[in-house]
Design an enzyme around this catalytic site. Structure first.
Site, PDB file in Angstrom:
ATOM      1  CG  HIS A   8      -8.781   0.817  -4.142  1.00 61.22           C
ATOM      2  ND1 HIS A   8      -9.694   1.686  -3.590  1.00 61.22           N
ATOM      3  CD2 HIS A   8      -7.558   1.263  -3.752  1.00 61.22           C
ATOM      4  CE1 HIS A   8      -9.046   2.611  -2.896  1.00 61.22           C
ATOM      5  NE2 HIS A   8      -7.754   2.381  -2.979  1.00 61.22           N
ATOM      6  CG  ASP A  10      -1.990   1.014   1.244  1.00 61.54           C
ATOM      7  OD1 ASP A  10      -1.922   1.941   0.420  1.00 61.54           O
ATOM      8  OD2 ASP A  10      -2.897   0.913   2.088  1.00 61.54           O
TER       9      ASP A  10
HETATM   10  C1  HEM Z   1      -4.020   2.693  -4.354  1.00 56.62           C
HETATM   11  C2  HEM Z   1      -5.432   0.281  -0.401  1.00 56.62           C
HETATM   12  C3  HEM Z   1      -8.530   3.872   0.643  1.00 56.62           C
HETATM   13  C4  HEM Z   1      -6.713   6.460  -2.990  1.00 56.62           C
HETATM   14  C5  HEM Z   1      -4.160   1.726  -3.389  1.00 56.62           C
HETATM   15  C6  HEM Z   1      -3.470   0.450  -3.384  1.00 56.62           C
HETATM   16  C7  HEM Z   1      -3.837  -0.197  -2.265  1.00 56.62           C
HETATM   17  C8  HEM Z   1      -4.801   0.633  -1.575  1.00 56.62           C
HETATM   18  C9  HEM Z   1      -3.368  -1.557  -1.791  1.00 56.62           C
HETATM   19  C10 HEM Z   1      -2.538  -0.055  -4.484  1.00 56.62           C
HETATM   20  C11 HEM Z   1      -1.106   0.197  -4.253  1.00 56.62           C
HETATM   21  C12 HEM Z   1      -0.755   1.655  -4.257  1.00 56.62           C
HETATM   22  O1  HEM Z   1      -0.649   2.299  -5.311  1.00 56.62           O
HETATM   23  O2  HEM Z   1      -0.591   2.168  -3.164  1.00 56.62           O
HETATM   24  C13 HEM Z   1      -6.422   1.045   0.209  1.00 56.62           C
HETATM   25  C14 HEM Z   1      -7.158   0.628   1.379  1.00 56.62           C
HETATM   26  C15 HEM Z   1      -8.026   1.637   1.667  1.00 56.62           C
HETATM   27  C16 HEM Z   1      -7.830   2.685   0.686  1.00 56.62           C
HETATM   28  C17 HEM Z   1      -6.963  -0.687   2.118  1.00 56.62           C
HETATM   29  C18 HEM Z   1      -9.026   1.757   2.796  1.00 56.62           C
HETATM   30  C19 HEM Z   1      -8.962   1.074   3.920  1.00 56.62           C
HETATM   31  C20 HEM Z   1      -8.303   4.888  -0.245  1.00 56.62           C
HETATM   32  C21 HEM Z   1      -8.957   6.172  -0.215  1.00 56.62           C
HETATM   33  C22 HEM Z   1      -8.432   6.897  -1.244  1.00 56.62           C
HETATM   34  C23 HEM Z   1      -7.450   6.067  -1.917  1.00 56.62           C
HETATM   35  C24 HEM Z   1     -10.011   6.615   0.787  1.00 56.62           C
HETATM   36  C25 HEM Z   1      -8.744   8.309  -1.679  1.00 56.62           C
HETATM   37  C26 HEM Z   1      -9.928   8.846  -1.691  1.00 56.62           C
HETATM   38  C27 HEM Z   1      -5.816   5.666  -3.657  1.00 56.62           C
HETATM   39  C28 HEM Z   1      -5.058   6.115  -4.805  1.00 56.62           C
HETATM   40  C29 HEM Z   1      -4.282   5.023  -5.210  1.00 56.62           C
HETATM   41  C30 HEM Z   1      -4.595   3.934  -4.291  1.00 56.62           C
HETATM   42  C31 HEM Z   1      -5.086   7.506  -5.434  1.00 56.62           C
HETATM   43  C32 HEM Z   1      -3.315   4.962  -6.393  1.00 56.62           C
HETATM   44  C33 HEM Z   1      -4.069   4.494  -7.604  1.00 56.62           C
HETATM   45  C34 HEM Z   1      -3.183   4.425  -8.843  1.00 56.62           C
HETATM   46  O3  HEM Z   1      -2.900   5.491  -9.405  1.00 56.62           O
HETATM   47  O4  HEM Z   1      -2.797   3.314  -9.228  1.00 56.62           O
HETATM   48  N1  HEM Z   1      -4.976   1.797  -2.279  1.00 56.62           N
HETATM   49  N2  HEM Z   1      -6.851   2.286  -0.186  1.00 56.62           N
HETATM   50  N3  HEM Z   1      -7.412   4.862  -1.277  1.00 56.62           N
HETATM   51  N4  HEM Z   1      -5.517   4.365  -3.380  1.00 56.62           N
HETATM   52 FE1  HEM Z   1      -6.246   3.300  -1.833  1.00 56.62          FE
END
Ligand code: HEM
Length: 403
Positions: free
Chosen positions: A313, A215
């Site tokens: 996601h 993450d």
């Molecule tokens: C990407 C987990 C909530 C925005 C990711 C990734 C994981 C992850 C595993 C893929 C790896 C990475 O690029 O970091 C989670 C979990 C969440 C959560 C477990 C809640 C418990 C959120 C929220 C937002 C968000 C609330 C914003 C409103 C993003 C963004 C990316 C991302 C912008 C990068 C996407 C890309 O450009 O590939 N998240 N996330 N996430 N997450 Fe989350």
């Protein structure tokens, strides 16, 4: 002296160029002891153009404290709190006790302590300066599809974000700083979180959350030419309003998101990977092999279905243009469960950006409308803060607001 260590100490190589405190005590010559000494003695500067704790490589432990101003708190009292917090933060982050510290020994090894001060939307009315409130500084709109917000994790007129590589340091700093507001503000909530302990992973490896996911892969970094522009305000909001006192400042969207471990564990690994669009083990996109491989959202499998599901996601969160870039710096929480349950875990999700209305809200709106991960994640807290620019030596955070 200060300045240190280079690659000599494995786990701490990432601190090269940051400070290291002097310590007269003789140190036994074993590698493990040397390691722990470096972790404890390492410092992050408090003063500077931007507040520390935003672009600072994330420390292992964090406390987020939200405060509400007391009814009738005056502008002078709020200034007093900000001044006292800044003075104590400057001392604590450099290994000295706070001004009224009964246990300065607890401050001696700051372990990269940072103290980041935030101002909530309500503060500007309380100090009768509503015209100084950045137009983006308001609570997020409701996202009724996903939100189950609880007041005890939400809002706040003032924020302290306290991060260090040692949890005892975090506790001591939180105690010193929070006790400085008596009568002016009341602590509304406190959230504790952690990441991997220092030294357990090679420096630079992306952390995992409790779902096992890597993450933090797609995140702006100091090598990006627009890193400062993504994070720090030039004083202007997307709607054209200008707040000169916020030049060099930033914003924090803080969401407390419960992760329902029990139901997550009911689905198989393939379904978990499809919900994210990435593999658990490597963190690679489903169209790639390595964590940082670019994702191919056009790729289809042999029956013509997209390899990365459009409702995953990653597919929903990825920025549609660079204006949506935010810095995520989340901490895991794992608190005592309710009776009869075995876990109470999730993310203290933090997003930093120059203007959250421009950046955060469109992304959050897409995720609320559709995101496979929503089945196992529940937002239970929400708060937004302005993070004023850093204070120069002798100044205090937020000073520009009152000039
Ligand atoms: C990407 C987990 C909530 C925005 C990711 C990734 C994981 C992850 C595993 C893929 C790896 C990475 O690029 O970091 C989670 C979990 C969440 C959560 C477990 C809640 C418990 C959120 C929220 C937002 C968000 C609330 C914003 C409103 C993003 C963004 C990316 C991302 C912008 C990068 C996407 C890309 O450009 O590939 N998240 N996330 N996430 N997450 Fe989350």
């Amino acid at each position: 002296g200060s300045g240190l260590v280079g690659g000599a100490v494995g786990g701490a190589a990432g601190y090269a160029g940051r400070g290291l405190l002097d310590d007269d005590e003789a140190v036994p010559d074993w590698e493990t002891v040397a390691d722990s000494r470096v972790v404890g003695a390492a410092t992050e500067p408090f003063h500077g153009p931007h507040q520390a704790g935003i672009t600072t490589p994330p420390q292992a432990h964090a406390a987020f404290l939200g405060f509400d101003l007391a009814a009738g708190a005056t502008r002078a009292e709020v200034q007093g709190v900000l001044r006292a917090w800044s003075q104590d933060a400057a001392r604590l982050t450099s290994g000295r006790g706070g001004l009224a510290d009964l246990e300065p020994e607890l401050a001696r090894d700051p372990a990269r302590l940072t103290v980041t001060i935030g101002l909530g939307p309500g503060l500007f009315d309380a100090v009768r300066m509503p015209e100084k409130r950045p137009s983006w500084l308001r609570q997020l709109p409701a996202f009724p599809q996903i939100d189950q917000l609880e007041d005890r994790w939400s809002g706040g007129d003032l924020l302290l974000q306290i991060c260090a590589d040692d949890p005892l340091v975090v506790s001591h700093a939180a105690r010193i700083l929070a006790s400085g507001v008596r009568g002016v503000a009341e602590q509304k909530w406190a959230q504790r979180g952690f990441r991997k302990a220092v030294g357990t992973d090679p420096t630079g490896r992306t952390q995992r959350n409790l779902f096992g996911q890597i993450d933090g892969t797609v995140n702006p970094g100091p090598d990006d030419v627009d890193f400062d522009r993504v994070l720090f305000s030039d004083g202007r909001s997307a709607d054209g309003q200008t707040q000169r006192w916020m030049r060099g400042g930033s914003s924090l969207v803080l969401r407390r998101i419960r992760m329902t471990m029990d139901t997550w564990e009911e689905i198989d690994r393939t379904s978990r990977e499809l919900s994210m669009g990435r593999r658990i083990e490597s963190g690679a996109p489903l169209t790639g092999v390595h964590e940082h491989d670019p994702a191919d959202f056009e790729a289809v499998d042999e029956v013509g279905l997209p390899v990365i599901p459009p409702e995953s996601h990653m597919a929903r969160a990825r920025q549609r243009d660079r204006g949506e870039a935010m810095l995520r710096r989340p901490y895991t929480y794992d608190d005592p469960p309710e009776p009869g349950r075995i876990s109470n875990s999730g993310l203290i999700f933090t997003a930093y950006q120059a203007d959250p209305v421009r950046t955060y809200i469109p992304v959050q709106r897409r995720l609320a409308e559709q995101d496979a991960l929503n089945t196992w994640t529940v937002p239970i807290g929400s708060a937004v803060f302005a993070l004023p620019p850093g204070a120069p030596e002798g100044g205090y955070v937020g000073q520009g607001l009152f000039e």
